[in-house]
Scaffold this motif. Structure first.
Motif, PDB file in Angstrom:
ATOM      1  N   GLY A   1       0.748  -1.332   0.137  1.00  0.00           N
ATOM      2  CA  GLY A   1      -0.037  -0.150  -0.117  1.00  0.00           C
ATOM      3  C   GLY A   1       0.910   1.278  -0.040  1.00  0.00           C
ATOM      4  O   GLY A   1       2.077   1.015   0.209  1.00  0.00           O
ATOM      5  N   ARG A   2       0.153   2.383  -0.129  1.00  0.00           N
ATOM      6  CA  ARG A   2       0.822   3.624  -0.167  1.00  0.00           C
ATOM      7  C   ARG A   2       1.574   3.920   0.985  1.00  0.00           C
ATOM      8  O   ARG A   2       1.223   3.772   2.225  1.00  0.00           O
ATOM      9  N   GLY A   3       2.986   4.441   0.934  1.00  0.00           N
ATOM     10  CA  GLY A   3       3.659   4.415   2.250  1.00  0.00           C
ATOM     11  C   GLY A   3       4.140   3.368   2.862  1.00  0.00           C
ATOM     12  O   GLY A   3       4.446   3.392   4.029  1.00  0.00           O
ATOM     13  N   GLY A   4       4.228   2.168   2.114  1.00  0.00           N
ATOM     14  CA  GLY A   4       4.661   1.019   2.897  1.00  0.00           C
ATOM     15  C   GLY A   4       5.986   0.815   2.454  1.00  0.00           C
ATOM     16  O   GLY A   4       6.961   1.156   2.099  1.00  0.00           O
ATOM     17  N   ILE A   5       5.942  -0.959   3.012  1.00  0.00           N
ATOM     18  CA  ILE A   5       7.527  -1.458   2.829  1.00  0.00           C
ATOM     19  C   ILE A   5       8.216  -1.196   1.525  1.00  0.00           C
ATOM     20  O   ILE A   5       9.263  -0.745   1.425  1.00  0.00           O
ATOM     21  N   ARG A   6       7.302  -1.339   0.384  1.00  0.00           N
ATOM     22  CA  ARG A   6       7.951  -1.465  -0.693  1.00  0.00           C
ATOM     23  C   ARG A   6       8.404  -0.296  -1.195  1.00  0.00           C
ATOM     24  O   ARG A   6       9.319   0.111  -2.054  1.00  0.00           O
ATOM     25  N   GLU A   7       7.602   0.909  -0.820  1.00  0.00           N
ATOM     26  CA  GLU A   7       8.099   2.122  -1.320  1.00  0.00           C
ATOM     27  C   GLU A   7       9.354   2.589  -0.595  1.00  0.00           C
ATOM     28  O   GLU A   7      10.213   3.142  -1.119  1.00  0.00           O
ATOM     29  N   VAL A   8       9.662   2.372   0.659  1.00  0.00           N
ATOM     30  CA  VAL A   8      11.185   2.456   1.215  1.00  0.00           C
ATOM     31  C   VAL A   8      12.114   1.688   0.295  1.00  0.00           C
ATOM     32  O   VAL A   8      13.201   2.094  -0.153  1.00  0.00           O
ATOM     33  N   GLU A   9      11.775   0.619  -0.081  1.00  0.00           N
ATOM     34  CA  GLU A   9      12.813  -0.145  -0.776  1.00  0.00           C
ATOM     35  C   GLU A   9      13.085   0.163  -2.198  1.00  0.00           C
ATOM     36  O   GLU A   9      13.989   0.395  -2.661  1.00  0.00           O
ATOM     37  N   PHE A  10      11.858   0.836  -2.666  1.00  0.00           N
ATOM     38  CA  PHE A  10      12.177   1.539  -4.115  1.00  0.00           C
ATOM     39  C   PHE A  10      12.828   2.725  -4.099  1.00  0.00           C
ATOM     40  O   PHE A  10      13.797   3.020  -5.047  1.00  0.00           O
ATOM     41  N   VAL A  11      12.876   3.525  -2.910  1.00  0.00           N
ATOM     42  CA  VAL A  11      13.511   4.665  -2.813  1.00  0.00           C
ATOM     43  C   VAL A  11      14.994   4.391  -2.851  1.00  0.00           C
ATOM     44  O   VAL A  11      15.771   4.882  -3.372  1.00  0.00           O
ATOM     45  N   VAL A  12      15.503   3.263  -2.117  1.00  0.00           N
ATOM     46  CA  VAL A  12      16.867   2.810  -1.909  1.00  0.00           C
ATOM     47  C   VAL A  12      17.251   2.315  -3.034  1.00  0.00           C
ATOM     48  O   VAL A  12      18.390   2.498  -3.862  1.00  0.00           O
ATOM     49  N   GLN A  13      16.518   1.301  -3.841  1.00  0.00           N
ATOM     50  CA  GLN A  13      16.805   0.710  -4.921  1.00  0.00           C
ATOM     51  C   GLN A  13      17.070   1.586  -6.193  1.00  0.00           C
ATOM     52  O   GLN A  13      17.486   1.100  -7.140  1.00  0.00           O
ATOM     53  N   ALA A  14      16.192   2.446  -6.229  1.00  0.00           N
ATOM     54  CA  ALA A  14      16.163   3.666  -7.352  1.00  0.00           C
ATOM     55  C   ALA A  14      17.749   4.084  -7.490  1.00  0.00           C
ATOM     56  O   ALA A  14      18.238   4.163  -8.634  1.00  0.00           O
ATOM     57  N   PHE A  15      18.250   4.486  -6.406  1.00  0.00           N
ATOM     58  CA  PHE A  15      19.635   5.030  -6.390  1.00  0.00           C
ATOM     59  C   PHE A  15      20.562   3.897  -6.883  1.00  0.00           C
ATOM     60  O   PHE A  15      21.457   4.138  -7.462  1.00  0.00           O
ATOM     61  N   GLN A  16      20.260   2.733  -6.352  1.00  0.00           N
ATOM     62  CA  GLN A  16      21.180   1.470  -6.723  1.00  0.00           C
ATOM     63  C   GLN A  16      21.324   1.266  -8.348  1.00  0.00           C
ATOM     64  O   GLN A  16      22.075   1.260  -8.663  1.00  0.00           O
ATOM     65  N   LEU A  17      20.039   1.410  -8.695  1.00  0.00           N
ATOM     66  CA  LEU A  17      19.975   1.082 -10.166  1.00  0.00           C
ATOM     67  C   LEU A  17      20.297   2.469 -11.010  1.00  0.00           C
ATOM     68  O   LEU A  17      21.004   2.252 -11.845  1.00  0.00           O
ATOM     69  N   ILE A  18      20.217   3.628 -10.590  1.00  0.00           N
ATOM     70  CA  ILE A  18      20.483   4.615 -11.444  1.00  0.00           C
ATOM     71  C   ILE A  18      22.046   4.825 -11.190  1.00  0.00           C
ATOM     72  O   ILE A  18      22.664   4.954 -12.266  1.00  0.00           O
ATOM     73  N   ARG A  19      22.722   4.531 -10.118  1.00  0.00           N
ATOM     74  CA  ARG A  19      24.156   5.003  -9.739  1.00  0.00           C
ATOM     75  C   ARG A  19      24.925   3.817  -9.594  1.00  0.00           C
ATOM     76  O   ARG A  19      26.331   4.213  -9.292  1.00  0.00           O
ATOM     77  N   GLY A  20      24.448   2.627  -9.416  1.00  0.00           N
ATOM     78  CA  GLY A  20      25.198   1.663  -9.050  1.00  0.00           C
ATOM     79  C   GLY A  20      26.442   1.358  -9.705  1.00  0.00           C
ATOM     80  O   GLY A  20      27.531   0.820  -9.397  1.00  0.00           O
ATOM     81  N   GLY A  21      26.255   1.613 -11.193  1.00  0.00           N
ATOM     82  CA  GLY A  21      27.254   1.334 -11.985  1.00  0.00           C
ATOM     83  C   GLY A  21      28.816   2.037 -11.683  1.00  0.00           C
ATOM     84  O   GLY A  21      29.645   1.932 -12.002  1.00  0.00           O
TER      85      GLY A  21
END
Length: 986
Positions: A343-363
């Motif tokens: 749901g909105r503001g749930g566990i997955r959204e925290v994970e998405f925030v962090v993993q967005a940076f991993q996908l964008i900048r991890g290389g």
């Protein structure tokens, strides 16, 4: 025998749970009553009040724990004996316990029973600790380790059990044994499983082949498939003893429709050719958890280019946004707004925030290449991608949500993230979270989810969602630019729109139309065209707001054309609209910058951080930044090392140019920065070349009086004079000091001279090798002793001898600007002593003057402006009479003529400070020095501007007439024939 009253009396039980509390107590008392071994009953009744209170709380909040203890009362004394109620037992101990139990298993049925009973015992301890104040991260780690232990134990047993029938896999081509590789995905890969998680797995094996030594042979594909099926059943199948872990295999290539296992070649081909964005997201968490762990890491290493892009991949945000939108639609359709994970503001959204940076900048930022969310959060702060306060808030809210998830799942040992609807379970959940009541919990949860949603929106939200409405003025402009770009306006309206914005017609309209109708745009795939379609109206608006809209459009469009097939850069511009004005401003001011960005779009990343873009680093910061960058790359990855070096150099030069254009840097500081970049690069190149050569041949032998052999890079020309410009090449000379007849001490020994020659060749190769990212620097070695006819490297003794006996006057002139820029410090000091000796000796000033003037006249004839240019009133900034080189030659003459009696002239190598030294020593009138400096700075500044504008050194003679007259007048005074006495008067 009843359980002690004090265990239950001190617990504050909500009214909704009083009945459940009585029932739980009654069931426990029945379980430890008649029929239980005396030792077990005694262990139960020996609990102290604190431990008894924990037991009472546990069975009230967790039906799973209540059932486990009621059916197997012996679990409690076993947990007490192992200390499992205080802390997780050591992993090695748990592995040994399971190994001993499995050694007694003689059938799959027994295997299943052993695994399930082992899991139940461990989970009892985990749930006990968690519900009695345990740390969420420790709970998650304990469940993950339990899954890994069970996977490895089951796999090892199955391999042994079926070896006689199926055989064992053939070795790999290199002779290494093959085993199944079990990749843990999701929270298992992260080592952060929840209390009742599914485990997401992928099965792989290294190489195809045929099994050996069994009753029949199987192809590896078939063998590992059968083994994988047995492993899934061992964990997932439900029996009277329950299950171990539910297994989900849908993250494998092609999901349920694909083969259960795949070879390395199959995996790399699939992800390279068919891998989708959501699979990149899934692979962030991939980690070998059982089977051949080393081979698993080898596979992930081969897949790393798919998971992590070398550039900043803002296209990943769109994919995450699409995934989240799809999840939200599904949650809404099924009425699951109370789902704390999806749901909105749930566990997955925290994970998405962090993993967005991993996908964008991890290389680029390899510190983000971690599977643990907790570790990745810490790196976001270290890399300054999110403020500490934001990460702290996200971490605390994530822990709150995960604690709530654990409390939910502990009730029934069931994977659920949906809040209960009945008062009893609501009260149970509030009590587990140590909240006064359900209302207080809902209030705290709502505040938590609101904070998470705010941070999620800041990172993931679509910028179009924040666009102005068509009703306001800005919105109308947006619509107009979109219609213009999409060709929805007729010609007259399009011309009016562009003319009103200041574009030059008809050229700008024609250029835009040609781009829109070009083959590159027409052949774009759908997702790429959608990104272009979103960026172009923004670009047109930014160009319209610039000082010269047509110039801006003309210079930025080649960059857009260059990235049509690398649409992640289009995503960067769309996701960061604030970048476009900076892009337009820089490209408008400098076609050189526009060309650099079009040639190397990876530099667009720099526009995201204006604080660093317009603030070049000093030499120490440059060295630190480069060292950190190279530390992320394996030493044996030369291609990756060179790529990182080139990106570093291009990035730093862009920063200098940007600050130069912004007016924040004086000319001399620009050259200082560009020279510092070159020195830092040379130092790293020398280190890498030295490491490579010594690894192959060993260390060169030192002369008797020295501890070790030395190597030095000497910078001449603009590098030596700390006067580098944009695009300057490097004038270098290589010197060494080693035993004259010595050899290296490696297994493959070579002569010292051969070693240093190869070292020099290696340095030149690293600096000049051409790749799609360009080169580091062009190198000119013609100033070495005997020029192109001479050896590539010289010993310091040979160099000194050459300078003393064979060097021409022009070579001594060049030595005026020479200085050590990288290599052995002691050798650098000895080189400087040689330089001072050679430059500081007494000379015949008339002869010297004739040589210098003669050389200067030849240069003017060959390099100065032609007759046609002179007739047109043009002036060559550098080579014409009264130009920049005249000033340099006067300085060089002064050093050679006067240093014997004025050693202060030997202290510096740059022209500005040489003029200062001449004035301070009384050799040049103060006003003459200032006039020459003013002319020199004016010429240098014009050269810099010409480089940024991709212009030439020919300029209007009228603009520099005063400076030219001044320089020519002083040249005539300084360089005309004179007696020695007159020279001394100067």
């Amino acid at each position: 025998m009843p359980l002690p009253e004090c265990w239950f009396a001190e617990m504050d039980v909500p009214a909704e749970l009083e009945s459940a509390s009585r029932e739980a107590r009654q069931r426990l008392e029945e379980a430890v009553g008649a029929g239980v071994e005396p030792a077990v009953a005694e262990a139960w009744h020996s609990l102290d009040g604190t431990r008894g209170g924990e037991l009472a709380r546990l069975v009230l909040l967790s039906d799973f724990a209540l059932v486990a203890l009621a059916t197997r009362p012996a679990l409690l004394p076993a947990a007490l004996e192992m200390g499992e109620l205080e802390a997780a037992p050591d992993r090695a101990l748990l592995e040994e316990i399971l190994r001993e139990a499995l050694a007694m298993a003689d059938s799959e049925e027994t295997l299943h029973r052993v695994l399930r009973r082992f899991r139940q015992a461990r989970m009892l301890g985990i749930v006990w600790r968690d519900l009695n104040g345990g740390d969420m991260w420790r709970t998650a780690r304990a469940v993950s380790e339990l899954a890994e232990i069970c996977l490895e134990g089951a796999l090892g047993w199955l391999e042994g059990h079926f070896a006689a029938r199926w055989g064992t896999p053939a070795p790999r081509a290199d002779g290494a044994a093959q085993r199944l590789i079990v990749l843990g995905m999701g929270k298992l890969g992260a080592g952060e499983l929840n209390l009742s998680s599914d485990i997401d797995l992928i099965f792989a094996f290294p190489e195809k082949g045929t099994t050996q030594g069994g009753a029949r042979e199987y192809e590896h594909q078939q063998y590992f498939t059968k083994l994988g099926q047995k492993l899934i059943a061992a964990l997932d199948a439900i029996s009277a003893d329950g299950f171990v872990f539910r297994v989900d295999m849908r993250l494998r290539p092609l999901g349920d429709g694909g083969p259960l296992v795949g070879s390395f070649n199959t995996f790399t081909s699939y992800y390279q050719d068919q891998g989708r964005e959501w699979e990149r997201y899934a692979m962030l968490k991939a980690r070998p958890v059982a089977g051949d762990i080393d081979a698993g890491y080898q596979l992930l290493g081969e897949l790393k280019p798919f998971i992590y892009r070398k550039y900043l991949d803002f296209g990943a945000i769109e994919s995450l946004r699409d995934m989240k939108a799809m999840i939200h639609r599904e949650v809404k359709r099924l009425g699951r707004d109370d789902n704390i994970k999806l749901g909105r503001g749930g566990i997955r959204e925290v994970e998405f925030v962090v993993q967005a940076f991993q996908l964008i900048r991890g290389g680029r930022d390899t510190e983000l290449q971690v599977t643990s969310l907790r570790d990745a959060m810490s790196q976001l702060v270290a890399l300054e991608l999110l403020p500490q306060a934001v990460v702290d808030e996200l971490r605390e809210d994530y822990v709150f949500l995960r604690d709530l998830e654990h409390a939910l799942q502990a009730q029934q040992d069931r994977q659920t993230q949906t809040l209960p609807g009945d008062p009893e379970n609501q009260a149970r959940l509030a009590m587990a979270m140590r909240m006064p009541d359900w209302g207080a919990l809902r209030e705290a949860l709502a505040a938590c989810r609101e904070r998470v949603r705010r941070h999620f929106d800041a990172v993931i939200a679509d910028p179009d969602d924040e666009s102005p409405s068509p009703e306001d003025e800005t919105g109308r402009h947006d619509v107009a630019w979109r219609q213009l770009w999409q060709g929805e306006m007729d010609d007259a309206e399009a011309e009016r729109t562009m003319a009103a914005a200041g574009f030059e017609l008809p050229e700008s309209l024609r250029r835009l139309g040609a781009f829109r109708d070009s083959r590159g745009v027409k052949s774009m795939q759908r997702i790429g065209y959608e990104r272009l379609d979103a960026v172009m109206p923004l670009l047109l608006e930014a160009a319209a707001e610039s000082e010269a809209p047509s110039v801006a459009l003309e210079r930025v469009l080649p960059l857009i054309e260059a990235v049509l097939r690398r649409t992640a850069y289009l995503s960067l511009l769309r996701e960061n609209p604030q970048v476009l004005p900076s892009l337009v401003r820089l490209c408008s001011a400098s076609p050189w910058i526009a060309e650099q960005l079009a040639r190397h779009p990876i530099l667009l990343d720099e526009l995201l951080t204006p604080a660093t873009l317009y603030s070049p680093a000093d030499k120490q910061r440059l060295a630190d930044e480069l060292r950190q960058t190279l530390a992320r790359i394996p030493e044996d990855d030369e291609e990756g090392w060179l790529e990182a070096m080139r990106v570093f150099k291009q990035t730093q030069v862009l920063r200098v140019a940007a600050s130069d254009i912004a007016g924040g840097r004086v000319l001399m500081k620009v050259s200082d920065y560009l020279t510092a970049i070159a020195e830092v690069v040379l130092d790293s190149v020398l280190r890498m070349a030295w490491r490579s050569l010594t690894a192959r041949y060993g260390q060169p032998s030192a002369r008797d009086s020295a501890d070790q052999a030395g190597f030095l890079i000497v910078g001449y020309g603009k590098l030596g004079g700390i006067e580098l410009g944009y695009g300057s090449d490097l004038d270098l000379v290589f010197l060494y000091d080693a035993a004259p007849q010595g050899v290296t001490d490696g297994a493959k020994s070579i002569d010292n001279l051969v070693f240093f020659t190869r070292l020099g060749q290696r340095i030149i190769h690293l600096l000049t090798a051409t790749t799609p990212s360009g080169t580091l620097y062009e190198v000119d070695m013609r100033l070495r002793p005997s020029g192109n006819a001479g050896l590539l490297v010289s010993s310091l003794d040979a160099f000194a001898e050459y300078q003393r006996k064979e060097a021409w006057i022009w070579e001594h002139q060049a030595l005026v600007r020479a200085r050590a820029v990288a290599g052995d410090d002691a050798l650098g000091e000895r080189f400087e002593a040689v330089r001072r000796e050679v430059l500081g000796r007494e000379r015949d000033c008339d002869e010297l003057r004739r040589e210098v003037v003669g050389m200067r006249h030849k240069m003017r004839e060959h390099l100065g402006s032609g007759a046609e240019a002179r007739e047109a009133g043009q002036f060559h900034l550098k080579q014409d009479a009264g130009g920049l080189v005249d000033i340099e030659f006067m300085n060089q003459y002064a050093v050679l003529a006067l240093s014997a009696t004025t050693p202060a002239l030997l202290e510096v190598t740059d022209n500005m400070r040489l003029l200062d030294a001449l004035a301070q020593s009384g050799r040049l009138p103060e006003q003459d020095a200032r006039d020459l400096q003013a002319a020199y700075l004016a010429y240098r500044d014009a050269s810099h501007r010409a480089a940024l504008a991709k212009g030439r050194s020919l300029v209007s003679g009228e603009v520099f007439a005063d400076h030219r007259d001044t320089v020519s007048r002083l040249w005539d005074r300084w360089m005309r024939p004179a007696s020695d006495d007159e020279t001394k008067d100067h």
